[in-house]
Every structure is written in structure tokens, then in C-alpha cells.
Enzyme design. Structure first.
Site, PDB file in Angstrom:
ATOM      1  N   GLU A 172      -5.180 -47.874 -35.521  1.00  0.00           N
ATOM      2  CA  GLU A 172      -6.573 -47.990 -35.934  1.00  0.00           C
ATOM      3  C   GLU A 172      -7.099 -49.379 -35.565  1.00  0.00           C
ATOM      4  O   GLU A 172      -6.356 -50.359 -35.568  1.00  0.00           O
ATOM      5  CB  GLU A 172      -6.704 -47.717 -37.433  1.00  0.00           C
ATOM      6  CG  GLU A 172      -6.499 -46.244 -37.717  1.00  0.00           C
ATOM      7  CD  GLU A 172      -6.581 -45.898 -39.192  1.00  0.00           C
ATOM      8  OE1 GLU A 172      -7.283 -46.594 -39.945  1.00  0.00           O
ATOM      9  OE2 GLU A 172      -5.921 -44.914 -39.581  1.00  0.00           O
ATOM     10  N   ASN A 227       7.326 -45.834 -35.107  1.00  0.00           N
ATOM     11  CA  ASN A 227       6.700 -46.463 -36.273  1.00  0.00           C
ATOM     12  C   ASN A 227       7.723 -47.240 -37.097  1.00  0.00           C
ATOM     13  O   ASN A 227       7.422 -48.318 -37.612  1.00  0.00           O
ATOM     14  CB  ASN A 227       5.989 -45.412 -37.134  1.00  0.00           C
ATOM     15  CG  ASN A 227       4.562 -45.181 -36.646  1.00  0.00           C
ATOM     16  OD1 ASN A 227       4.094 -45.865 -35.745  1.00  0.00           O
ATOM     17  ND2 ASN A 227       3.886 -44.229 -37.232  1.00  0.00           N
ATOM     18  N   CYS A 279       0.369 -44.713 -42.046  1.00  0.00           N
ATOM     19  CA  CYS A 279       1.508 -44.198 -41.270  1.00  0.00           C
ATOM     20  C   CYS A 279       2.864 -44.835 -41.561  1.00  0.00           C
ATOM     21  O   CYS A 279       3.849 -44.119 -41.788  1.00  0.00           O
ATOM     22  CB  CYS A 279       1.214 -44.345 -39.793  1.00  0.00           C
ATOM     23  SG  CYS A 279      -0.182 -43.337 -39.281  1.00  0.00           S
ATOM     24  N   LYS A 282       4.901 -43.900 -44.850  1.00  0.00           N
ATOM     25  CA  LYS A 282       5.146 -42.448 -44.862  1.00  0.00           C
ATOM     26  C   LYS A 282       6.185 -42.059 -43.802  1.00  0.00           C
ATOM     27  O   LYS A 282       7.106 -41.285 -44.075  1.00  0.00           O
ATOM     28  CB  LYS A 282       3.806 -41.755 -44.596  1.00  0.00           C
ATOM     29  CG  LYS A 282       3.878 -40.375 -44.033  1.00  0.00           C
ATOM     30  CD  LYS A 282       2.492 -39.783 -43.885  1.00  0.00           C
ATOM     31  CE  LYS A 282       1.785 -40.088 -42.583  1.00  0.00           C
ATOM     32  NZ  LYS A 282       2.278 -39.386 -41.406  1.00  0.00           N
TER      33      LYS A 282
HETATM   34  P1  NAD Z   1      -7.231 -37.963 -41.928  1.00  0.00           P
HETATM   35  O1  NAD Z   1      -6.905 -37.769 -43.350  1.00  0.00           O
HETATM   36  O2  NAD Z   1      -8.168 -39.051 -41.521  1.00  0.00           O
HETATM   37  O3  NAD Z   1      -7.827 -36.598 -41.324  1.00  0.00           O
HETATM   38  C1  NAD Z   1      -7.259 -35.348 -41.520  1.00  0.00           C
HETATM   39  C2  NAD Z   1      -8.382 -34.321 -41.646  1.00  0.00           C
HETATM   40  O4  NAD Z   1      -7.803 -33.014 -41.656  1.00  0.00           O
HETATM   41  C3  NAD Z   1      -9.188 -34.422 -42.949  1.00  0.00           C
HETATM   42  O5  NAD Z   1     -10.554 -34.658 -42.645  1.00  0.00           O
HETATM   43  C4  NAD Z   1      -8.976 -33.060 -43.641  1.00  0.00           C
HETATM   44  O6  NAD Z   1     -10.118 -32.583 -44.314  1.00  0.00           O
HETATM   45  C5  NAD Z   1      -8.625 -32.173 -42.464  1.00  0.00           C
HETATM   46  N1  NAD Z   1      -7.903 -30.951 -42.826  1.00  0.00           N
HETATM   47  C6  NAD Z   1      -6.811 -30.815 -43.613  1.00  0.00           C
HETATM   48  N2  NAD Z   1      -6.422 -29.518 -43.678  1.00  0.00           N
HETATM   49  C7  NAD Z   1      -7.290 -28.815 -42.919  1.00  0.00           C
HETATM   50  C8  NAD Z   1      -7.414 -27.435 -42.582  1.00  0.00           C
HETATM   51  N3  NAD Z   1      -6.540 -26.530 -43.020  1.00  0.00           N
HETATM   52  N4  NAD Z   1      -8.441 -27.054 -41.792  1.00  0.00           N
HETATM   53  C9  NAD Z   1      -9.328 -27.966 -41.329  1.00  0.00           C
HETATM   54  N5  NAD Z   1      -9.250 -29.287 -41.586  1.00  0.00           N
HETATM   55  C10 NAD Z   1      -8.244 -29.710 -42.381  1.00  0.00           C
HETATM   56  O7  NAD Z   1      -5.843 -38.131 -41.175  1.00  0.00           O
HETATM   57  P2  NAD Z   1      -5.539 -38.983 -39.842  1.00  0.00           P
HETATM   58  O8  NAD Z   1      -5.431 -40.437 -40.175  1.00  0.00           O
HETATM   59  O9  NAD Z   1      -6.467 -38.548 -38.763  1.00  0.00           O
HETATM   60  O10 NAD Z   1      -4.054 -38.492 -39.509  1.00  0.00           O
HETATM   61  C11 NAD Z   1      -3.800 -37.185 -39.056  1.00  0.00           C
HETATM   62  C12 NAD Z   1      -2.347 -37.097 -38.616  1.00  0.00           C
HETATM   63  O11 NAD Z   1      -2.125 -37.994 -37.521  1.00  0.00           O
HETATM   64  C13 NAD Z   1      -1.327 -37.493 -39.689  1.00  0.00           C
HETATM   65  O12 NAD Z   1      -0.183 -36.692 -39.527  1.00  0.00           O
HETATM   66  C14 NAD Z   1      -0.981 -38.931 -39.340  1.00  0.00           C
HETATM   67  O13 NAD Z   1       0.309 -39.295 -39.765  1.00  0.00           O
HETATM   68  C15 NAD Z   1      -1.061 -38.913 -37.822  1.00  0.00           C
HETATM   69  N6  NAD Z   1      -1.397 -40.200 -37.200  1.00  0.00           N
HETATM   70  C16 NAD Z   1      -2.334 -41.013 -37.772  1.00  0.00           C
HETATM   71  C17 NAD Z   1      -2.676 -42.217 -37.147  1.00  0.00           C
HETATM   72  C18 NAD Z   1      -3.692 -43.135 -37.744  1.00  0.00           C
HETATM   73  O14 NAD Z   1      -3.803 -44.246 -37.270  1.00  0.00           O
HETATM   74  N7  NAD Z   1      -4.455 -42.725 -38.743  1.00  0.00           N
HETATM   75  C19 NAD Z   1      -2.069 -42.560 -35.923  1.00  0.00           C
HETATM   76  C20 NAD Z   1      -1.143 -41.684 -35.365  1.00  0.00           C
HETATM   77  C21 NAD Z   1      -0.812 -40.507 -36.013  1.00  0.00           C
HETATM   78  C1  UDX Z   2       0.461 -47.761 -36.634  1.00  0.00           C
HETATM   79  C2  UDX Z   2       1.138 -47.820 -35.264  1.00  0.00           C
HETATM   80  O1  UDX Z   2       0.941 -49.113 -34.696  1.00  0.00           O
HETATM   81  C3  UDX Z   2       0.579 -46.746 -34.346  1.00  0.00           C
HETATM   82  O2  UDX Z   2       1.284 -46.730 -33.101  1.00  0.00           O
HETATM   83  C4  UDX Z   2       0.721 -45.395 -35.016  1.00  0.00           C
HETATM   84  O3  UDX Z   2       0.194 -44.375 -34.192  1.00  0.00           O
HETATM   85  C5  UDX Z   2       0.046 -45.389 -36.370  1.00  0.00           C
HETATM   86  O4  UDX Z   2       0.588 -46.453 -37.188  1.00  0.00           O
HETATM   87  P1  UDX Z   2      -1.855 -48.593 -37.621  1.00  0.00           P
HETATM   88  O5  UDX Z   2      -1.183 -48.397 -38.927  1.00  0.00           O
HETATM   89  O6  UDX Z   2      -3.176 -47.975 -37.406  1.00  0.00           O
HETATM   90  O7  UDX Z   2      -0.909 -48.069 -36.445  1.00  0.00           O
HETATM   91  O8  UDX Z   2      -2.036 -50.167 -37.341  1.00  0.00           O
HETATM   92  P2  UDX Z   2      -1.009 -51.339 -36.935  1.00  0.00           P
HETATM   93  O9  UDX Z   2      -1.687 -52.218 -35.965  1.00  0.00           O
HETATM   94  O10 UDX Z   2       0.295 -50.818 -36.539  1.00  0.00           O
HETATM   95  O11 UDX Z   2      -0.870 -52.149 -38.297  1.00  0.00           O
HETATM   96  C6  UDX Z   2      -0.196 -51.612 -39.413  1.00  0.00           C
HETATM   97  C7  UDX Z   2      -0.066 -52.678 -40.477  1.00  0.00           C
HETATM   98  O12 UDX Z   2       0.845 -53.694 -40.077  1.00  0.00           O
HETATM   99  C8  UDX Z   2      -1.368 -53.392 -40.819  1.00  0.00           C
HETATM  100  O13 UDX Z   2      -1.455 -53.592 -42.209  1.00  0.00           O
HETATM  101  C9  UDX Z   2      -1.244 -54.712 -40.092  1.00  0.00           C
HETATM  102  O14 UDX Z   2      -1.992 -55.752 -40.690  1.00  0.00           O
HETATM  103  C10 UDX Z   2       0.246 -54.972 -40.215  1.00  0.00           C
HETATM  104  N1  UDX Z   2       0.766 -55.849 -39.151  1.00  0.00           N
HETATM  105  C11 UDX Z   2       0.717 -55.462 -37.851  1.00  0.00           C
HETATM  106  C12 UDX Z   2       1.336 -57.071 -39.511  1.00  0.00           C
HETATM  107  O15 UDX Z   2       1.394 -57.429 -40.703  1.00  0.00           O
HETATM  108  N2  UDX Z   2       1.842 -57.871 -38.519  1.00  0.00           N
HETATM  109  C13 UDX Z   2       1.819 -57.508 -37.208  1.00  0.00           C
HETATM  110  O16 UDX Z   2       2.298 -58.295 -36.370  1.00  0.00           O
HETATM  111  C14 UDX Z   2       1.238 -56.275 -36.854  1.00  0.00           C
END
Ligand code: NAD
Ligand code: UDX
Length: 465
Positions: A172, A227, A279, A282
Site C-alpha cells: 500500500e 511477507n 498482511c 496475518k
Molecule cells: P479489503 O478488505 O480492502 O477488500 C476486500 C473486499 O472484499 C471488501 O470490500 C469486501 O466487502 C469484499 N467481499 C468480501 N466477501 C465478498 C463476497 N462474497 N462477494 C463480494 N465481495 C466480497 O481487502 P484487501 O486489502 O484488498 O485484501 C484482499 C486480499 O488480498 C487479502 O487476502 C489480503 O491478504 C491480500 N493482499 C492484500 C494486500 C494489501 O496491501 N492490502 C496486498 C497483497 C495481498
Molecule cells: C506488505 C508487503 O510489502 C507487500 O509485498 C504485500 O503484498 C502486502 O504486505 P504493506 O503492508 O502494504 O505491504 O506495506 P509495507 O511497505 O510492507 O509496510 C508494512 C509495515 O512495515 C508498515 O507498518 C511499515 O511502516 C513497516 N516497515 C516497512 C518498517 O517498519 N520498516 C521498513 O523498513 C519497511
């Protein structure tokens, strides 16, 4: 296999929205639809004012300007979207289970299972189902079983499915650049034709050498492992930050020196208040659960420690704050700069600011909170506890300087760039004395602070008072 023309993504969250935006932008021949059961989220994705998007990501609104309502749509009509699509991405939330077997350890798969059931009921012809969510190893097996189950798939129509794993590695705050220029695209599966169909999409903008094929289980495990490795680096450097504080070393210098070793590399070596985000914790806990399930207790203990150090880092920072404020926070105002778990996002999931703020509230402090993108509603939700103790002991401020009025201390929690250039001379007259700056992100210049006679505690700084 017929060419892929229509794509559906179930889940319009931090992954589904940005990922599909980038696919739509690079594949103008594809019709991409993102669906969600959350009506207000879909409404926000369709808002004509791009400042109201549910996800803040630099570069996202520019892409949406180009593709939204052209070849990218957002809708709540899940069933219809599944019916007309050749390829369906499952991108729903997979948080840690709160109750029952594996509570606090493994993922709650209810949303993934419900997607598989919906797909099984509504899909037509041959459908490629892609796991985009991060999932415990072997989830593809569960999805396959549900899709192929005769009790659900009971119509006479000839429907078939291929299941692929295509984990998302975006972070993010940098999601768009991560998606546009990924280190790799991982496709796991056992149906080469389906794997190639997915590859055809990515190859429109990702070099072929970066698209790798594995079996399903390697793909699912690689995501958890990546991760875990990243989080482990953060816990390693955070553990060293505590050693710096007691020995006179400085964590910034240590991470620079360590990171210059080309075998180690400089990324993910920034000490801080502990990793947040939805992430890391978890996914490591999933790895721990998997290891214990297979009787690999030493492996489980090894990864579990990464999470333990992370919790300890947050607690120890809170204790340092209380100790310096004479062990008493009752009737004191504390300014909090930053509530998001990192800069450039409006996401607060697992943000270290939540735990630290809750501890300070328990001590009786009043908090003035500022964040550049997190709204008041989210902060209230994150800090609210039982109704009985509901006198709101915090205020959310829009103007960054207003958090300092009558404050006894400030805690820098998120590394937003505006906090790096604060005018401390302007702040000094409005705060209480003695005033403390607690910098958990190493973003203030110690010389500037100390020259003004302000007390400073900086994470990992052996020169702390
Ligand atoms: P999120 O909570 O932002 O979005 C998930 C969405 O799915 C929600 O809006 C929810 O309403 C919807 N949803 C749930 N059940 C549903 C259904 N049956 N039909 C339709 N919609 C439904 O989650 P996210 O952060 O986008 O993460 C999604 C997945 O990707 C997770 O498994 C997470 O671990 C993984 N992931 C997240 C990140 C990240 O940076 N957030 C990065 C890589 C992977
Ligand atoms: C992480 C992974 O980087 C990404 O590849 C995966 O798909 C989702 O999970 P995210 O959690 O969105 O991404 O952000 P990231 O930049 O990894 O930071 C995670 C946390 O670690 C934050 O709280 C950040 O402040 C902290 N962080 C990161 C540190 O404290 N030190 C660092 O050097 C880097």
C-alpha cells in the site's frame, strides 16, 4: 480455450480496485468489472469526485480518469458479473479467524468460500478462477472441491473450472508503481492452458522473464514466505534499535552499514514502531499455524518470534513515553502525528498507532490526533472500546499545528512527509513545558529539536536523554 474477453474481480478493496485499474489500463481490449457486496464501497468507487475513492493510492485516480466507465466498471451485481465472465479473480478479505478452531492464528476463509459457492452457482461454460487473495497453503484444493461439487453444481449445463493462484505482492502507498513495474508475477496452477491465458494478460506490460510458473502450493506458500521474510527484517532491525538505545549506537547508522552489504541489501531495514498493515501479522501467523499443523514446532516457534518482537516494540515505546512523562499521563494532552500504518495510505489496519494510542488512553491522557488521509470516522472506530468507558478522550485535528496546543508531548507515528518539515519554532510557544518529542520513525532532525531546548526521545538513538 477461447480468448479471455471479460474479467470479473470479486472484492473492491485495496487489492481488487488498484489491480483491476492497472489491468484495464494495459488491456483496453478486456472488459473488467469489480464487484463487491459492500454497497457504500462500490458507490465510493463510482463517485465522480475522485477525492472520495475508498482507497487512497498515489497515481490511482489518474488511471481511473482514463478507464472508469470505459473498460472498467464497479458494481454490486456479483451474480451477473460472474455469469458473463471468462476469468474471475477472488480478491476478498482473509483476516485472522476470531473464534473457534485456529482462532487468532489461521485465516477466516468464510468470504473465500462464499465466493467459490457463488461462482459455482452462477458461472457459465469454462471459467478460470484466480486466487488473488493471500491464502493458507492448499486453499486452492478447497476452492476446487466447492466448484466441482455436484450438490452445488447441479444444473445440466456443462460448466468447467480451472483454479490458479496468482498472489499479489503490491504494498500500500506504492500499489500503482508496484503493479505497473512488479518484481515478478507468480502464476501457480496445474492447467497450462489456463496459466497461459492469465500470462497473456500480464505480458501486455510485464516483461516475460518476470512472469513465473509454479505449482499451486509453491505459489500459495511463496506469498506467505515473502511477507514473512520482509516482516522478519523489520523485527530484526527493531530488536537492534533497543540495543542501540542502551549502548550509545545509532540505529540509522547500523542499518546503513548493514544494508550496504550487497548480500543483505538496504530495503526493509528501517526501524520503527513495529510493522502494521493487514498482511504481515496475518500471513506469518498462517505460516506458524501451517508449521504446527504438520508438527514442525521449531519452525513455528522461529516465525512466531517475528510477531512477538513486533508487539514488544510497541509496548516498549509506550513504556518509554510514560517513563519520561513522570509516570503520569492523567490530565495531559498528547499530540499524535499520523494514524495510518505507513505513509501514503488511508489504511489503519494493524497500525501501531492504534495500540500505542489505546495504551496512552488507558493512562488517562487526552490525544490530539492528526493524519493526512485517515478520516475521523476510522480513528473513532479504531479507538472505541466498551460503551461504558465511552467519554471520548481524543480529538481529530485537520490542521497539523493545532494538535500542539497545550500538549505535553508529541508522538510521531507515521512518516508523512509534512511531519519532516514542521516549524518547531512556531510550535514551541503553544506547548506545555517540559515538552517532549517522541520520534518513532526517525524523521525529525535531533539538532533542530535540541537547539530549541526541547526534549527528544528518538527510536534507536543511543544519545537519548
Ligand atoms: P479489503 O478488505 O480492502 O477488500 C476486500 C473486499 O472484499 C471488501 O470490500 C469486501 O466487502 C469484499 N467481499 C468480501 N466477501 C465478498 C463476497 N462474497 N462477494 C463480494 N465481495 C466480497 O481487502 P484487501 O486489502 O484488498 O485484501 C484482499 C486480499 O488480498 C487479502 O487476502 C489480503 O491478504 C491480500 N493482499 C492484500 C494486500 C494489501 O496491501 N492490502 C496486498 C497483497 C495481498
Ligand atoms: C506488505 C508487503 O510489502 C507487500 O509485498 C504485500 O503484498 C502486502 O504486505 P504493506 O503492508 O502494504 O505491504 O506495506 P509495507 O511497505 O510492507 O509496510 C508494512 C509495515 O512495515 C508498515 O507498518 C511499515 O511502516 C513497516 N516497515 C516497512 C518498517 O517498519 N520498516 C521498513 O523498513 C519497511
Amino acid at each position: 480455450m477461447k480468448p479471455i474477453k471479460k474479467i470479473c474481480c470479486i472484492g473492491a478493496g485495496y487489492v481488487g480496485g488498484p489491480t483491476m485499474a492497472v489491468i484495464a489500463k494495459n488491456c483496453p481490449n478486456l472488459e473488467v468489472e469489480v464487484v463487491d457486496i459492500n454497497e457504500s464501497r462500490i458507490k465510493a468507487w463510482n463517485d465522480t469526485n475522485l477525492d472520495n475513492l475508498p482507497v487512497f493510492e498515489p497515481g490511482l485516480s489518474e488511471i481511473l480518469k482514463d478507464v472508469r466507465n470505459k473498460n472498467l466498471t464497479f458494481s454490486t451485481n456479483v451474480e451477473y458479473s460472474i455469469k458473463k465472465s471468462d476469468m474471475i479473480f477472488i480478491s476478498v478479505n482473509t483476516p485472522i479467524k476470531k473464534k473457534g478452531m485456529g482462532a487468532g492464528q489461521t485465516s477466516d476463509l468464510r468470504w473465500v468460500e462464499s465466493c467459490a459457492r457463488q461462482i459455482s452457482q452462477s458461472a457459465k461454460g469454462h471459467t478460470i478462477v484466480v486466487e488473488k487473495s493471500t491464502l493458507p497453503v492448499k486453499t486452492a484444493q478447497t476452492i476446487k472441491e466447492i466448484l466441482d461439487s455436484p450438490s452445488i453444481n447441479n444444473s445440466n449445463e456443462d460448466r468447467t473450472f480451472s483454479v490458479l493462484s496468482n498472489p499479489e505482492f503490491l504494498a500500500e502507498g506504492t500499489a500503482i508503481s508496484d503493479l505497473v513495474n512488479p518484481d515478478r508475477v507468480l502464476i501457480g496452477g496445474d492447467d497450462l492452458e489456463a496459466m497461459n491465458a492469465l500470462k497473456e494478460i500480464y505480458i501486455k506490460w510485464v516483461p516475460e522473464s518476470k512472469i513465473i510458473f509454479t505449482n499451486l502450493w509453491s505459489s500459495e506458500l511463496s506469498k506467505l514466505s515473502a511477507n514473512a521474510f520482509l516482516a522478519q527484517r523489520i523485527s530484526s532491525i527493531n530488536s537492534l534499535s533497543a540495543i542501540c538505545e542502551v549502548t550509545g549506537a545509532e540505529i540509522g547508522d547500523v542499518s546503513d552499514a548493514v544494508g550496504m552489504d550487497s548480500r543483505i541489501g538496504s530495503k526493509f531495514l528501517k526501524a520503527g514502531p513495529g510493522f502494521g498493515g493487514s498482511c504481515f501479522k496475518k500471513d506469518i501467523l498462517n505460516l506458524v499455524y501451517l508449521s504446527r499443523f504438520y508438527g514442525l514446532n521449531e519452525v513455528a516457534d522461529f516465525w512466531q518470534e517475528t510477531v512477538e518482537i513486533n508487539s514488544w516494540q510497541k509496548t516498549r515505546i509506550y513504556k518509554e513515553i510514560v517513563a519520561r512523562l513522570f509516570g503520569n499521563l492523567a490530565d495531559k494532552k498528547i499530540a499524535i502525528l499520523g494514524f495510518a500504518f505507513k505513509e501514503n495510505t488511508n489504511d489503519t489496519r494493524e497500525s501501531p498507532a492504534i495500540d500505542i494510542c489505546k495504551n496512552l488512553l488507558d493512562e488517562g491522557a487526552f490525544l490530539n490526533i492528526h493524519d493526512c488521509k485517515v478520516n475521523e470516522e476510522t480513528i473513532d472506530k479504531d479507538l472505541c472500546r466498551k460503551k461504558s468507558s465511552n467519554r471520548k478522550m481524543w480529538a481529530c485535528k485537520k490542521d497539523v499545528y493545532s494538535v500542539f496546543e497545550d500538549a505535553h508531548a508529541v508522538i510521531l507515528m507515521t512518516e508523512w512527509s509534512i511531519y519532516k518539515t514542521l516549524d518547531w519554532e512556531k510550535i514551541l510557544p503553544v506547548v506545555k513545558q517540559p515538552f517532549w518529542v517522541f520520534d518513532t520513525r526517525l524523521i525529525v532532525n535531533p539538532k533542530v529539536i535540541k537547539n530549541l531546548g526541547i526534549n527528544l526521545w528518538q527510536l534507536g538513538n543511543g544519545m537519548n536523554q
